[in-house]
Design a protein around this motif. Structure first.
Motif, mmCIF file in Angstrom:
data_model
loop_
_atom_site.group_PDB
_atom_site.id
_atom_site.type_symbol
_atom_site.label_atom_id
_atom_site.label_comp_id
_atom_site.label_asym_id
_atom_site.label_seq_id
_atom_site.Cartn_x
_atom_site.Cartn_y
_atom_site.Cartn_z
ATOM 1 N N PRO B 179 0.880 -1.629 -0.393
ATOM 2 C CA PRO B 179 -0.208 -0.231 0.001
ATOM 3 C C PRO B 179 1.215 1.272 0.012
ATOM 4 O O PRO B 179 0.364 2.085 -0.267
ATOM 5 C CB PRO B 179 -0.838 0.252 1.287
ATOM 6 C CG PRO B 179 -0.269 -1.661 1.809
ATOM 7 C CD PRO B 179 0.728 -2.074 0.806
ATOM 8 N N LEU B 180 1.874 1.610 0.487
ATOM 9 C CA LEU B 180 3.288 1.963 0.823
ATOM 10 C C LEU B 180 3.467 2.684 -0.398
ATOM 11 O O LEU B 180 3.243 4.101 -1.229
ATOM 12 C CB LEU B 180 3.949 2.109 1.207
ATOM 13 C CG LEU B 180 5.142 3.570 1.472
ATOM 14 C CD1 LEU B 180 3.900 5.020 2.769
ATOM 15 C CD2 LEU B 180 6.068 3.033 2.492
ATOM 16 N N LEU B 181 3.554 1.703 -1.230
ATOM 17 C CA LEU B 181 3.933 1.933 -3.225
ATOM 18 C C LEU B 181 3.422 2.393 -4.124
ATOM 19 O O LEU B 181 3.642 3.628 -4.430
ATOM 20 C CB LEU B 181 4.595 1.128 -3.866
ATOM 21 C CG LEU B 181 5.337 0.550 -4.413
ATOM 22 C CD1 LEU B 181 6.520 1.398 -4.303
ATOM 23 C CD2 LEU B 181 6.202 -0.900 -5.316
ATOM 24 N N PHE B 182 1.744 2.079 -3.198
ATOM 25 C CA PHE B 182 0.596 2.337 -4.242
ATOM 26 C C PHE B 182 0.149 4.343 -3.695
ATOM 27 O O PHE B 182 0.474 4.655 -5.049
ATOM 28 C CB PHE B 182 -0.571 1.474 -4.015
ATOM 29 C CG PHE B 182 -1.442 1.662 -4.309
ATOM 30 C CD1 PHE B 182 -1.290 2.580 -6.246
ATOM 31 C CD2 PHE B 182 -2.988 2.044 -4.283
ATOM 32 C CE1 PHE B 182 -3.011 2.541 -6.468
ATOM 33 C CE2 PHE B 182 -4.112 2.254 -4.600
ATOM 34 C CZ PHE B 182 -4.157 1.797 -5.732
ATOM 35 N N ALA B 183 0.450 4.624 -2.497
ATOM 36 C CA ALA B 183 -0.082 4.857 -1.845
ATOM 37 C C ALA B 183 1.618 6.437 -2.352
ATOM 38 O O ALA B 183 0.543 7.554 -2.246
ATOM 39 C CB ALA B 183 0.104 5.295 -0.346
ATOM 40 N N SER B 184 2.823 6.285 -3.060
ATOM 41 C CA SER B 184 3.809 6.834 -2.860
ATOM 42 C C SER B 184 3.332 7.501 -4.496
ATOM 43 O O SER B 184 3.515 8.438 -5.048
ATOM 44 C CB SER B 184 4.606 5.896 -2.818
ATOM 45 O OG SER B 184 5.483 5.829 -1.849
ATOM 46 N N VAL B 185 3.089 6.513 -5.193
ATOM 47 C CA VAL B 185 3.833 6.562 -6.664
ATOM 48 C C VAL B 185 1.990 7.833 -7.247
ATOM 49 O O VAL B 185 2.516 8.483 -8.030
ATOM 50 C CB VAL B 185 3.169 5.067 -7.547
ATOM 51 C CG1 VAL B 185 3.801 5.238 -9.311
ATOM 52 C CG2 VAL B 185 4.562 4.173 -7.855
ATOM 53 N N ASP B 186 1.112 7.296 -6.841
ATOM 54 C CA ASP B 186 -0.088 7.466 -7.196
ATOM 55 C C ASP B 186 -1.411 8.247 -5.986
ATOM 56 O O ASP B 186 -2.055 7.367 -5.631
ATOM 57 C CB ASP B 186 -1.185 6.719 -8.159
ATOM 58 C CG ASP B 186 -2.079 7.915 -8.383
ATOM 59 O OD1 ASP B 186 -2.547 8.648 -8.480
ATOM 60 O OD2 ASP B 186 -2.249 7.290 -9.838
ATOM 61 N N PRO B 187 -1.049 8.677 -5.011
ATOM 62 C CA PRO B 187 -1.464 8.939 -3.637
ATOM 63 C C PRO B 187 -3.543 9.393 -4.508
ATOM 64 O O PRO B 187 -4.188 8.894 -3.527
ATOM 65 C CB PRO B 187 -1.773 10.281 -3.077
ATOM 66 C CG PRO B 187 0.064 10.897 -4.440
ATOM 67 C CD PRO B 187 0.174 9.950 -5.025
ATOM 68 N N GLU B 188 -3.267 9.927 -5.487
ATOM 69 C CA GLU B 188 -4.639 10.412 -5.544
ATOM 70 C C GLU B 188 -6.012 8.925 -5.593
ATOM 71 O O GLU B 188 -7.024 9.176 -5.425
ATOM 72 C CB GLU B 188 -4.581 11.551 -6.828
ATOM 73 C CG GLU B 188 -5.564 12.766 -6.228
ATOM 74 C CD GLU B 188 -5.014 14.545 -6.720
ATOM 75 O OE1 GLU B 188 -4.969 13.695 -7.813
ATOM 76 O OE2 GLU B 188 -4.125 14.289 -5.930
ATOM 77 N N VAL B 189 -5.540 8.400 -6.173
ATOM 78 C CA VAL B 189 -6.689 7.063 -6.740
ATOM 79 C C VAL B 189 -5.912 5.949 -5.512
ATOM 80 O O VAL B 189 -7.542 5.782 -5.429
ATOM 81 C CB VAL B 189 -5.334 6.195 -8.162
ATOM 82 C CG1 VAL B 189 -6.039 5.409 -8.698
ATOM 83 C CG2 VAL B 189 -5.445 7.175 -9.132
ATOM 84 N N ALA B 190 -5.100 5.943 -4.737
ATOM 85 C CA ALA B 190 -4.881 5.227 -3.433
ATOM 86 C C ALA B 190 -5.784 5.960 -2.356
ATOM 87 O O ALA B 190 -6.537 4.366 -1.409
ATOM 88 C CB ALA B 190 -3.395 5.039 -3.457
ATOM 89 N N ALA B 191 -5.552 7.082 -2.203
ATOM 90 C CA ALA B 191 -6.637 7.217 -1.399
ATOM 91 C C ALA B 191 -8.459 6.896 -2.338
ATOM 92 O O ALA B 191 -9.082 6.747 -0.874
ATOM 93 C CB ALA B 191 -6.728 9.188 -0.796
#
Lengths: 278, 308
Positions: B179-191
């Motif tokens: 999840p951190l990788l996801f949140a780092s690469v694309d925070p808006e989509v992750a949120a």
């Protein structure tokens, strides 16, 4: 305390410190406004390495300070525009430069007989009470020149900072101004290192300017306020250090500057604090 | 045979490298402090490389630098007050991480002011460290070891502490890694997908603080940043695949750290200089390699065209 104030070393510190603070306040305002604080951070590391390299090579410490900080200031200006040198590259380069500084420090302290062991510490943390003779003259002259140039280019620099595209279209030499400004930051960094040290330099550049920007939205008033605050904080720190000799002067100056900056958060809440670019 | 004698730093007779590799190693490993330095270097390099890789990915280098500065007042206060320096390092770094996380705002607005705050906090933290050191004893020698590192005095107890903290940091990172990788690469989509981006950001800063505190004990406060940022930046130059570049950055950090230890054992210059020097050399080589590959890539179709 009055006995300390009447002594020559304190008056020398007060004289040099006033001019250094003036230069830092003026340059720092533009540094904060242009969001180039990371550059200031980088130059403070360069200041240490430059000074140590000069000492290790047997030259005057100030020669290394000014040559390194102004040279690297111009270099950053050259790299920055092409957009290739980002934070990570700057971070990597300056981490290495600092390692190099540690190397020169060891060369200096081990190879030169009679070298003072405290030289590294005084470059890192400053020694404003140790200034004397021609150091004062040089400090006042360089700081005076920096102030004068900043005031001369203040108007176009402000224009170029706030709205680069429009300024360029109106014929303001944005790129030349950027170079000149970074050279000024370099000169200022070399200068202030003698007073507060290369590690604390960033605070003298950032704190008065940050406070001034919080207190007023009008650019020239903020510029004047930044310089005035820097001088007042310098005096306050020196007096505090004279009153409590256990406090090193650089710490006292930094503590006063931080306290003033923190106080501005009470005067004006954090949310409404950023229309300064208008 | 392992002895517990630590030679003085001022000892004029530093060991000589004889090119009889096996004998040299046996000689070096007969000192417990060297064995401990290698163990500590292993732990620190792995933890720093992994955490630093995420730091570079998230563009949080300025925050990383600020955290590394917080280690200095922590350690010097510990020296002044007489408690364990490890406690000082970890206490101050984790506290600073929480402060930075609390100060972070949602928008990108106010960048100028935020950097002014960071700069002031950094300088003030260093000034406090200086105060603690000068209250402790004169100015001679005191700060240099804390700022630039000193590997001679690492005890077995410290290595155990490092290992425990390092294991915890890596375990937490393994759990939140995806999840951190996801949140780092694309925070808006992750949120949007329900990933707790802000919580992850705070957690990551705390991990960064803990890793900084670890590494400070080896390379010194001012050079930690090097061990975090340079191997990660090098690895990300060489490959775009996350798993591979993570592995590469661990290997690079480990190589720089151990090579630095060996060099510092034979030479009187500080460890931090060697570690940053080796890491930076790899960084420059990686850049040159990439330029060469790009240049070759541009030339290749041209040659094919002329052959046809």
């Amino acid at each position: 305390m009055s006995t300390v104030i009447s002594q020559a070393f304190f008056q020398h510190a007060l004289l040099a410190g006033t001019f250094i603070a003036l230069a830092c306040g003026l340059v720092g305002y533009f540094l904060v406004l242009r969001a180039q604080i990371f550059t200031g951070d980088a130059l403070s590391h360069v200041a240490f390495t430059g000074a140590m390299a000069a000492l290790a090579g047997g030259y005057d410490l100030r020669l290394g300070l000014f040559a390194a900080t102004i040279g690297v200031g111009l270099l950053i200006g050259g790299l920055g525009r092409r957009g290739r040198a980002d934070d990570v590259v700057i971070g990597s380069v300056f981490a290495w430069i600092l390692g190099l500084g540690a190397f020169f420090l060891t060369v200096y302290t081990t190879s030169r007989s009679g070298a003072q062991g405290g030289a590294g510490t005084s470059v890192l943390f400053g020694s404003i009470f140790g200034l004397h003779g021609n150091q004062i003259t040089v400090a006042v002259a360089v700081a005076g020149a920096v102030c004068l140039i900043v005031l001369l280019i203040a108007r176009p620099l402000l224009f170029a900072t706030l709205d680069e595209a429009v300024a360029a279209a109106r014929g303001v030499p944005v790129r030349v101004l950027g170079f000149m400004f970074l050279a000024l930051v370099g000169a200022c960094a070399g200068e202030a290192t003698q007073a507060v040290g290369s590690l604390l330099l960033l605070g003298l550049l950032a704190a008065p300017a940050g406070a001034a920007i919080r207190l007023t939205d009008r650019p020239y008033r903020a510029l004047a306020l930044s310089a005035a605050l820097a001088v007042a904080e310098m005096w306050g720190g020196l007096l505090l250090s004279a009153a409590a000799p256990k406090l090193p002067p650089s710490f006292a100056i930094m503590a006063v500057a931080t306290a003033v900056y923190a106080a501005t958060f009470l005067v004006r809440p954090a949310r409404a604090a950023h229309p300064a670019t208008a | 045979m392992i002895t517990d004698v630590v030679p003085l730093a001022s000892d004029a007779t530093s060991p000589v490298f004889s090119w009889k590799l096996l004998a040299d190693f046996q000689d070096m490993w007969s000192y417990l402090y060297m064995v401990n330095a290698f163990r500590a270097g292993l732990i620190v390099a792995v933890v720093c490389a992994v955490v630093g890789w995420f730091m570079v990915l998230r563009r949080q280098t300025f925050a990383g630098h600020t955290l590394s500065v917080a280690a200095f007042p922590g350690a010097s206060l510990a020296v002044l007050a007489g408690f364990s320096t490890s406690l000082g390092y970890f206490g101050f770094c984790v506290a600073a991480a929480l402060v930075i996380a609390a100060m972070q705002r949602e928008g990108r607005d106010g960048g100028a002011e935020e950097s002014a705050v960071t700069g002031t906090v950094q300088a003030f933290a260093l000034a406090c460290g200086y105060l603690f050191i000068s209250l402790y004893k004169g100015l001679l020698e005191g700060p240099t070891a804390l700022l630039f590192g000193d590997f001679l005095g690492i005890t077995t107890g410290q290595v155990v502490t490092l290992a425990v903290v390092g294991a915890v940091v890596l375990a937490v990172l393994a759990v939140i890694g995806r999840p951190l990788l996801f949140a780092s690469v694309d925070p808006e989509v992750a949120a949007g997908r329900g990933v707790p981006v802000r919580l992850l950001g705070t957690l990551f800063l705390v991990l960064l603080g803990a890793a900084t505190a670890e590494a400070s004990q080896i390379t010194g406060t001012l050079l930690v940043f090097a061990l975090m940022v340079i191997p990660a930046a090098t690895a990300q130059q060489l490959t775009a695949r996350p798993g591979l570049s993570l592995l590469l950055s661990v290997l690079l950090a480990l190589a720089a750290c151990w090579a630095g230890l060996i060099a510092a054992y034979y030479q009187p210059y500080p460890l931090g200089f060697f570690v940053t020097g080796f890491a930076f050399a790899a960084f420059v080589l990686a850049h040159l390699f990439r330029f060469a590959r790009e240049a070759a890539g541009r030339r290749a179709p041209l040659q094919m065209g002329s052959a046809a």
